[in-house]
Design a protein around this motif. Structure first.
Motif, PDB file in Angstrom:
ATOM      1  N   GLY A 161      38.590  36.289  31.583  1.00  0.00           N
ATOM      2  CA  GLY A 161      38.866  35.854  32.948  1.00  0.00           C
ATOM      3  C   GLY A 161      40.053  36.594  33.530  1.00  0.00           C
ATOM      4  O   GLY A 161      40.026  37.067  34.669  1.00  0.00           O
ATOM      5  N   ARG A 162      41.107  36.716  32.695  1.00  0.00           N
ATOM      6  CA  ARG A 162      42.317  37.420  33.152  1.00  0.00           C
ATOM      7  C   ARG A 162      42.012  38.903  33.381  1.00  0.00           C
ATOM      8  O   ARG A 162      42.423  39.493  34.357  1.00  0.00           O
ATOM      9  N   SER A 163      41.232  39.477  32.451  1.00  0.00           N
ATOM     10  CA  SER A 163      40.940  40.908  32.551  1.00  0.00           C
ATOM     11  C   SER A 163      40.014  41.231  33.721  1.00  0.00           C
ATOM     12  O   SER A 163      40.015  42.342  34.235  1.00  0.00           O
ATOM     13  N   LEU A 164      39.201  40.236  34.107  1.00  0.00           N
ATOM     14  CA  LEU A 164      38.283  40.475  35.223  1.00  0.00           C
ATOM     15  C   LEU A 164      39.057  40.784  36.512  1.00  0.00           C
ATOM     16  O   LEU A 164      38.609  41.575  37.343  1.00  0.00           O
ATOM     17  N   PHE A 165      40.209  40.161  36.643  1.00  0.00           N
ATOM     18  CA  PHE A 165      41.068  40.432  37.805  1.00  0.00           C
ATOM     19  C   PHE A 165      41.409  41.919  37.881  1.00  0.00           C
ATOM     20  O   PHE A 165      41.354  42.543  38.934  1.00  0.00           O
TER      21      PHE A 165
ATOM     22  N   THR B  11      38.837  32.946  28.148  1.00  0.00           N
ATOM     23  CA  THR B  11      40.071  32.882  28.940  1.00  0.00           C
ATOM     24  C   THR B  11      40.630  34.289  29.183  1.00  0.00           C
ATOM     25  O   THR B  11      41.016  34.629  30.287  1.00  0.00           O
ATOM     26  N   GLU B  12      40.632  35.077  28.088  1.00  0.00           N
ATOM     27  CA  GLU B  12      41.165  36.435  28.212  1.00  0.00           C
ATOM     28  C   GLU B  12      40.308  37.298  29.139  1.00  0.00           C
ATOM     29  O   GLU B  12      40.820  38.092  29.923  1.00  0.00           O
TER      30      GLU B  12
ATOM     31  N   LEU C  62      34.587  34.504  38.586  1.00  0.00           N
ATOM     32  CA  LEU C  62      35.807  34.056  37.915  1.00  0.00           C
ATOM     33  C   LEU C  62      35.953  32.527  37.964  1.00  0.00           C
ATOM     34  O   LEU C  62      36.276  31.890  36.959  1.00  0.00           O
ATOM     35  N   LEU C  63      35.695  31.958  39.160  1.00  0.00           N
ATOM     36  CA  LEU C  63      35.955  30.530  39.348  1.00  0.00           C
ATOM     37  C   LEU C  63      34.810  29.635  38.866  1.00  0.00           C
ATOM     38  O   LEU C  63      35.040  28.520  38.417  1.00  0.00           O
ATOM     39  N   PHE C  64      33.574  30.143  38.978  1.00  0.00           N
ATOM     40  CA  PHE C  64      32.441  29.317  38.549  1.00  0.00           C
ATOM     41  C   PHE C  64      31.888  29.750  37.194  1.00  0.00           C
ATOM     42  O   PHE C  64      31.420  28.935  36.427  1.00  0.00           O
ATOM     43  N   GLY C  65      31.899  31.060  36.953  1.00  0.00           N
ATOM     44  CA  GLY C  65      31.262  31.568  35.739  1.00  0.00           C
ATOM     45  C   GLY C  65      32.158  31.521  34.519  1.00  0.00           C
ATOM     46  O   GLY C  65      31.677  31.316  33.407  1.00  0.00           O
ATOM     47  N   LEU C  66      33.460  31.716  34.719  1.00  0.00           N
ATOM     48  CA  LEU C  66      34.351  31.797  33.558  1.00  0.00           C
ATOM     49  C   LEU C  66      35.262  30.574  33.405  1.00  0.00           C
ATOM     50  O   LEU C  66      36.037  30.501  32.461  1.00  0.00           O
TER      51      LEU C  66
END
Lengths: 241, 432
Positions: free
Chosen positions: B214-218, B211-212, B289-293
């Protein structure tokens, strides 16, 4: 208003393929002087004029206009100099094709936010024997009329120095004489004129002529006459041979 | 200054209007988004999902994209009219005055473009809204009746004029190289962006929860886009040089010329490639982000579509429109080049062959840079990616983008060559 050039050199080209166009030229002019620069094609006349007028930076040496050093001058200061003290007249009529003759004349005034007196401009154009309509675009004017617009611009902004590169080069003989006479009158009224020309006849009517060859001043002739200039040119050729 | 800008515009109107396509598209985009947002806001009830971001965010991202990509249009026009702008400078105009003259002209094109875009929107809004409804559903997008709102027409024009004016002032200074602090300013930005990119990448590698990350990928995506904008040109330059060195010395007559042409036009090519690379990276980042994480059991397809609409559609539309506009603006330059080549004996077939090889070289560059970006994004979060995430997308997406660009550009160039030949043949017949 003085121009002072000290050991001006100009190198052009890329690394490994550089050519020195000007080799350490020294030059001084004073207010009201009509200076002509003559020489064969490729001798560096136009490059020298561009260095003197701040259009091009010399590779080494200094150029001063009215004690103001042009090397590394800020963009804002050179712009101010161009709209208040320096004017250019080129063979290719340096008029903006987008603006009418009138707008071209008053452009330096507009850029420096000065008031424009329409009546005075019309009177000035009458005195220059300008026959066309001031609302016309440069493309609709003859070569002679276009040069008159460029001269009117210099007069309107009260330029103290005019740099002219073959100003009559593309004109017929009548227009050539009219334009040259205007420049002569300007010099007599105190404007400093530096003119590059191929025309020995015109150079003979200036106050001083520099004979340039291969980027060097080969001769300097005060109060030149045609025979004097022809012999100076010939001697230059002989010296090179 | 405004009057002088208007006079200059009158004289070069044909040139400016050639590049109007991107402004029409932007006008259409913001008209559509504003009309959609205002109409839906009136109809919304508190229980429903809030669909406003679907309309508001593309406007925002579209505006930012336009602000950056517009420099390409300005650069092409200023290059074409460089003699005139040099003359303005000879006659005493300073950098501020010239940039205002350019900005006034750009604002006018923006104004005309947004008016036309608004008209196009009036005819297309219902069908596009229905298509969106089919994708997202009526819970998100309820049935509404779109009406003409005159105030929106004014707002659309003001927005377009404002973005064009600001972009005109800032970009023209950069293009005319009259901003003395530009070099140091660029260096500072490059250092800041590099540091931001490295720090955010290291941080995401050290994160242990999905989850984290995912946020950091942004955040990584944000810094990576800036990195591509401010340092991408230099990296492409190096890659292109390596590419040219790796190619055999003799690539045939057209091949050799194509390689030379890519070297001569290197800076223009880099300007054209960067926006495409950025959009590709955004698409890949979102897919990851949407499919992988995301949790595969809680994956909401509607949400995914909405996310793509919010983040990708506006930049994608603007970048495509910009590519078309720049290609149209370069037509006179292209025609001159065709003339030169045909005078030294190039046939129509040879010209098409040479241009195709040139585009192939650039498409390969686009593919390699996109691939490097995707591999990087994949590796920094690979420990958290779910099994269902298809790693083939790393290669497939750049291949699709560069392939599409190759096909579109080859078709456009072929049409250009055929039109040029047709014009020239007719001209020769008339002269005979």
């Amino acid at each position: 208003m003085k121009i002072m050039a000290n050991k001006v050199t100009k190198v052009m080209g890329n690394k490994g393929n550089q050519i020195e166009i000007l080799h350490g030229i020294d030059l001084q002019t004073s207010s009201g002087e009509f200076l002509s620069i003559i020489g064969p094609s490729g001798s560096g006349k136009t490059t020298l004029l561009k260095c003197l007028s701040g259009l091009v930076q010399p590779t080494s040496g200094t150029v001063k206009i009215d004690n103001q050093l042009l090397n590394n001058i800020s963009e804002r200061k050179i712009a101010k100099l161009r709209r208040t003290k320096i004017s250019y007249i080129f063979q290719s009529y340096n008029l903006l094709p987008a603006l009418s003759a009138f707008d071209n004349i008053v452009l330096p005034l507009r850029l420096s936010r000065q008031r424009i007196n329409k009546t005075k401009i019309y009177q000035l154009m009458n005195s220059l024997n300008f026959k066309a309509d001031l609302k016309q675009l440069p493309a609709e004017l003859s070569g002679g009329e276009q040069q008159k617009v460029a001269i009117a611009r210099a007069l309107t902004m009260k330029a103290e120095i005019i740099f002219a590169d073959e100003p009559t080069g593309a004109l017929d003989s009548t227009s050539r004489q009219i334009i040259f006479d205007q420049l002569r009158q300007l010099a007599d009224s105190g404007v400093c004129i530096v003119m590059v020309t191929h025309d020995i006849g015109q150079a003979a009517q200036t106050d001083r002529a520099l004979v340039l060859n291969d980027g060097q001043v080969m001769a300097e002739v005060n109060h030149p006459t045609e025979p004097l200039l022809i012999s100076a040119m010939n001697e230059t050729k002989k010296a090179i041979i | 200054m405004i009057r002088l800008g208007l006079l200059q515009f009158k004289s070069s109107i044909k040139m400016w209007l050639t590049g109007i396509f991107v402004f029409i598209v932007y006008g259409w985009l913001i008209s559509f988004c504003l009309t959609g947002a205002v109409t839906l806001e009136k109809e919304l009830s508190s229980q429903q999902n809030n669909p406003l971001p679907i309309f508001v965010m593309p406007m925002f991202f579209g505006g930012i994209t336009l602000f950056f990509v517009i420099s390409n249009v300005i650069k092409t026009i200023v290059n074409e009219l460089s003699d005139e702008y040099r003359m303005w400078m000879f006659l005493g105009a300073d950098s501020r005055q010239i940039s205002i003259i350019i900005a006034v002209q750009l604002s006018l094109v923006g104004f005309i473009g947004s008016c036309l875009g608004y008209i196009v929107m009036l005819f297309s809004i219902d069908s596009i809204y229905n298509t969106l409804q089919n994708f997202i559903g009526k819970v998100w997008l309820p049935e509404v009746n779109f009406k003409i709102i005159p105030m929106l027409f004014v707002i659309v024009n003001l927005l377009s004029i404002m973005i064009c004016f600001l972009s005109g002032v800032l970009n023209s200074k950069k293009i005319l190289k009259i901003r003395s602090t530009g070099k140091y300013f660029k260096l500072i930005i490059q250092v800041v962006v590099s540091v931001g990119f490295i720090v955010s990448s290291v941080k995401i590698i050290l994160i242990s929860s999905r989850t984290e990350s995912g946020r950091s990928l942004f955040l990584v995506l944000f810094w990576m886009i800036l990195f591509q904008i401010y340092l991408g040109q230099d990296l492409i330059k190096i890659l292109a040089k390596i590419g040219r060195l790796l190619l055999p010395e003799n690539c045939g007559s057209t091949g050799n010329l194509a390689i030379q042409q890519t070297s001569v036009n290197a800076s223009k090519i880099r300007d054209d490639l960067i926006p495409i690379i950025v959009v590709q990276t955004i698409i890949y980042g979102l897919i990851e982000l949407l499919f992988g994480l995301s949790d595969p059991n809680n994956m909401d397809m509607k949400n995914i579509v909405v996310s793509f609409i919010i983040y990708v559609d506006a930049p994608l539309i603007i970048v495509i429109a910009n590519t078309v506009s720049v290609a149209m603006l370069k037509q006179p330059e292209q025609y001159e080049n065709f003339g030169q080549l045909s005078r030294i004996g190039f046939t129509r077939g040879m010209l098409i062959h040479e241009r195709s090889e040139e585009i192939l070289f650039n498409s390969c560059l686009l593919f390699i840079v996109s691939l490097i970006s995707n591999i990087f994004l994949y590796f920094i979060v690979r420990d958290h990616l779910i099994n269902a995430f298809n790693t083939m997308i790393i290669i497939d997406l750049p291949l699709m983008v560069s392939g599409l660009i190759f096909v579109v550009l080859v078709v456009m160039e072929t049409c250009n060559i055929l039109i040029w030949y047709d014009k020239n043949l007719n001209k020769n017949k008339i002269e005979l």
